[in-house]
Design a protein around this motif. Structure first.
Motif, PDB file in Angstrom:
ATOM      1  N   ALA A  71      52.383 -54.247  62.665  1.00 31.78           N
ATOM      2  CA  ALA A  71      53.431 -55.249  62.863  1.00 31.78           C
ATOM      3  C   ALA A  71      52.990 -56.316  63.865  1.00 31.78           C
ATOM      4  N   LYS A 130      64.859 -53.684  63.541  1.00 26.04           N
ATOM      5  CA  LYS A 130      63.686 -54.198  64.256  1.00 26.04           C
ATOM      6  C   LYS A 130      62.507 -53.272  64.012  1.00 26.04           C
ATOM      7  N   VAL A 131      61.307 -53.753  64.318  1.00 31.53           N
ATOM      8  CA  VAL A 131      60.130 -52.886  64.199  1.00 31.53           C
ATOM      9  C   VAL A 131      59.366 -52.877  65.510  1.00 31.53           C
ATOM     10  N   GLN A 186      53.819 -50.395  64.402  1.00 30.65           N
ATOM     11  CA  GLN A 186      54.136 -49.877  63.066  1.00 30.65           C
ATOM     12  C   GLN A 186      53.249 -50.503  61.994  1.00 30.65           C
ATOM     13  N   GLU A 237      51.912 -52.201  58.600  1.00 29.41           N
ATOM     14  CA  GLU A 237      52.473 -53.356  57.893  1.00 29.41           C
ATOM     15  C   GLU A 237      53.232 -52.948  56.636  1.00 29.41           C
ATOM     16  N   VAL A 269      56.725 -52.092  57.584  1.00 26.60           N
ATOM     17  CA  VAL A 269      57.474 -53.320  57.812  1.00 26.60           C
ATOM     18  C   VAL A 269      57.960 -53.891  56.484  1.00 26.60           C
ATOM     19  N   VAL A 299      60.102 -58.095  66.393  1.00 29.56           N
ATOM     20  CA  VAL A 299      59.152 -57.063  66.789  1.00 29.56           C
ATOM     21  C   VAL A 299      59.349 -56.779  68.275  1.00 29.56           C
ATOM     22  N   VAL A 350      55.168 -60.974  54.669  1.00 29.69           N
ATOM     23  CA  VAL A 350      55.390 -59.660  54.065  1.00 29.69           C
ATOM     24  C   VAL A 350      55.150 -59.713  52.555  1.00 29.69           C
TER      25      VAL A 350
END
Lengths: 431, 431
Positions: free
Chosen positions: A120, A194-195, A199, A201, A204, A218, A234
């Motif tokens: 992320a 939220k991330v 984390q 990808e 995400v 993030v 993304v």
């Protein structure tokens, strides 16, 4: 086109979107790319550099001096700038950063260079609009105004406390229709998705798809707001993952494109070809044990391709369905049920195909062999279905991309199993 | 969980996102789904119904009366509502629409029901905020306020003329930081990307990916603004396309999931299995012509799996690379160059593998056969590379999904070609 008619070209490109200019530049050589880039407004030039494909970019960026590059990096979004700088030699990278005049951007970029590309943190951009929980709407709007030049697309305003801990968000719509003296604390939406920066990808991507988000904040382990990830990045992750899976399914072991060097392309293909070939040699070895039988009934050899091909096809079909279930977030229902269903589908197809082949063989070859082929085919279909189902599940548990299970690995295994089953059945039924 | 503790359940679900509720409901039976849905706030219930998977939804929606459904449809985004209603029996659909109280929504939905599901019109939602070119900023903000309840996420305000012809857009950011008396005509951005309602959903996805858009307006042939497509729907299109390609690659001919009926799953797999099997029978027929040779040199049969497997693997690798090039927007450079490169990669791999096999065979079998196998293997690799490259290009030109070319079709062809080459080489070299 490239006759040096600057004014004409400049005019032509003025109304073209940066994404289209980068597409055009991918067909040109490095010198021409540089030439065009220098005609453009630096703002547009920065966008073009971000949009263009890695290989083309690395080619023509080497023609620029560090000073020239830093001019563009000053105007590039921090996430793209970090990606671009990551691909440059360390010395050039340091020179570019030293030459940049936008100090806020420099801080952003230096921070982003720490993160791995596929987590992320590596996807996020630092540019965002945040508001303190103690502000009112008019202070918020001032902040948006202040940030407006830096932040390309403002999706939302993030609300933080005095320690930069993320508390929630306010949509632009709410901000627009609220009275100026309303407090942020009365307006904001708490408990948002939220991330964490570490984390993966793909997590995400899954999260943003699940909640239909166009942007996600993030945070670090303390919950401090670090940046934001936008959906366009993304989408690229999703597309890349699909390509990686396809390549895994087809036995290509590195991420290659048609434009890569010949040797890179050959090398990416060799490992699984060698695996497949070793399987073929093992098969040859196995068949060697049946030399006498083959001399007696050469017709047994006729159906080798039928058995191996059907086993391969059934295995790949089964594993693809499982891989897609795994990718779209796992299974519902018990695993016993799952295996029962696989068994039933295999049974249906197995019976259908074996009967078809039996009828065909009954008409054209001798009766005993027809039975052997049909029994072997049925067994191979059942086993290949089962293998195709458990292999991706096992690979997934081991942390290996399950799409590999639809590739040459399963085909090779099924070839060998198929031969084994076929000749075992033959041995039992023909003697 | 399902013990009728209403208050408890209601409380539990209050803080859960609708996307998570739908995920939970996918594991429950239809009665329980209905029970939970009725506990929820209708607003959230409407979101849950939109989020849930088609199969589960159709199952439990049949338990609702038309009146109950219309209550939810009043609160659902027009694009989702149209998709849901499209899946219902015509009679129920008409009843639901007749019972709806939100007349604006009814108009939207009735309009959307006309479009095919896989074109831009089928993806778009009618809810959007538009402003007349003659307005000023404060009128715009009033319109956003008026629409705020209807439109979930406002990405942008579209600018139209008196005849609803799309002229451009104003971002929320610009609107927020502009003075109230500025005219729309001075603020808006003209020449924006748009799609026509009849355009294919994959074209829409490509366009939005290319320009990194989170929303795109849809217009009719006269340029009138009809609706908007948001990126979350396009992400679904991209994911689905990737799944379809994977299934095409693995020889599954209908869009199936693990949860579909047994018969549907078996049926989706049969066609390509039968194609593969017919190939196998053709192969058996072909080999039948070499019965005497096989009786003499049974060792020839040993290498059949090696030849067919390698041909299959090489063909799939080649076609996957081409399919991915096609998907990411075609080729750069001349097609002569392209074929030359394919040839070179095939040459590299062909020489490597043939030499490996030759060395192995030289050690373990007789010399003549070793040469036959290596020469045949090399020829098969060259031919399979070429076939794998041109097949997807031809399929694409014919308007067929080129991913099919990485599937059982190419494998079957390569099996037959491989056998042909192997035995022809044997005939020439062993006599």
């Amino acid at each position: 086109v490239e006759q040096g008619e600057n004014a004409y070209l400049k005019n032509e490109f003025e109304n073209v979107h940066s994404a289209d200019i980068s597409l055009i530049m991918e067909g040109l050589n490095a010198e021409d790319c540089k030439y065009i880039l220098e005609l453009l407004d630096p703002e547009v030039g920065a966008d073009v550099i971000s949009d263009i494909e890695d290989d083309t970019r690395n080619n023509f960026l080497s023609l620029f001096t560090a000073e020239e590059l830093s001019k563009y990096m000053d105007k590039t979004d921090s996430d793209d700038a970090a990606d671009i700088l990551n691909d440059l030699p360390v010395k050039v990278r340091e020179e570019v950063i030293a030459n940049m005049t936008n100090q806020e951007k420099v801080l952003y970029i230096v921070d982003l260079l720490h993160y791995e590309e596929d987590c992320a943190g590596g996807l996020m951009a630092k540019e965002l609009v945040k508001a303190n929980i103690n502000w009112n709407v008019s202070q918020c709007i001032d902040e948006v105004r202040r940030q407006a030049k830096e932040v390309d697309k403002v999706y939302t305003v993030y609300v933080v406390d005095d320690h930069d801990i993320l508390l929630g968000r306010i949509s632009m719509k709410k901000l627009l229709i609220a009275a100026e003296d309303v407090n942020v604390s009365d307006l904001y939406q708490p408990e948002i998705a939220k991330v964490h920066s570490y984390q993966d990808e793909e997590e995400v991507a899954e999260l943003m798809q699940h909640y239909d988000l166009e942007v996600i904040p993030v945070v670090n382990v303390q919950g401090r707001l670090l940046g934001r990830i936008t959906i366009d990045d993304v989408v690229d992750v999703i597309t890349e993952q699909a390509e990686k899976d396809q390549q895994a399914m087809s036995g290509i072991s590195e991420d290659v494109e048609e434009t890569d060097s010949l040797w890179a392309m050959a090398r990416a293909r060799l490992p699984w070809l060698i695996v497949g070939m070793s399987g073929g040699l093992l098969g040859a070895n196995f068949l060697g044990g049946f030399e006498d039988e083959l001399r007696l009934v050469p017709a047994m050899a006729f159906f080798i391709p039928l058995i191996t091909a059907t086993g391969g096809n059934v295995g790949i079909q089964s594993s693809t369905i499982v891989v897609q279930s795994l990718a779209s977030g796992g299974f519902h229902g018990s695993s016993f049920n799952r295996y029962l269903r696989v068994l039933m589908v295999a049974l249906l197809n197995g019976v259908t195909l074996s009967l078809l082949v039996y009828v065909f063989n009954f008409l054209f070859t001798d009766h005993d062999l027809a039975i052997v082929v049909s029994v072997a085919l049925f067994s191979v279909i059942m086993i290949a279905s089962f293998m195709g189902t458990i292999t991706p599940i096992i690979l997934d548990k081991l942390g290996i991309n399950p799409a590999l299970a639809s590739g040459p690995f399963i085909t090779t295994c099924n070839d060998l199993i198929g031969l084994g089953v076929y000749f075992s059945v033959a041995k039992v039924l023909l003697h």
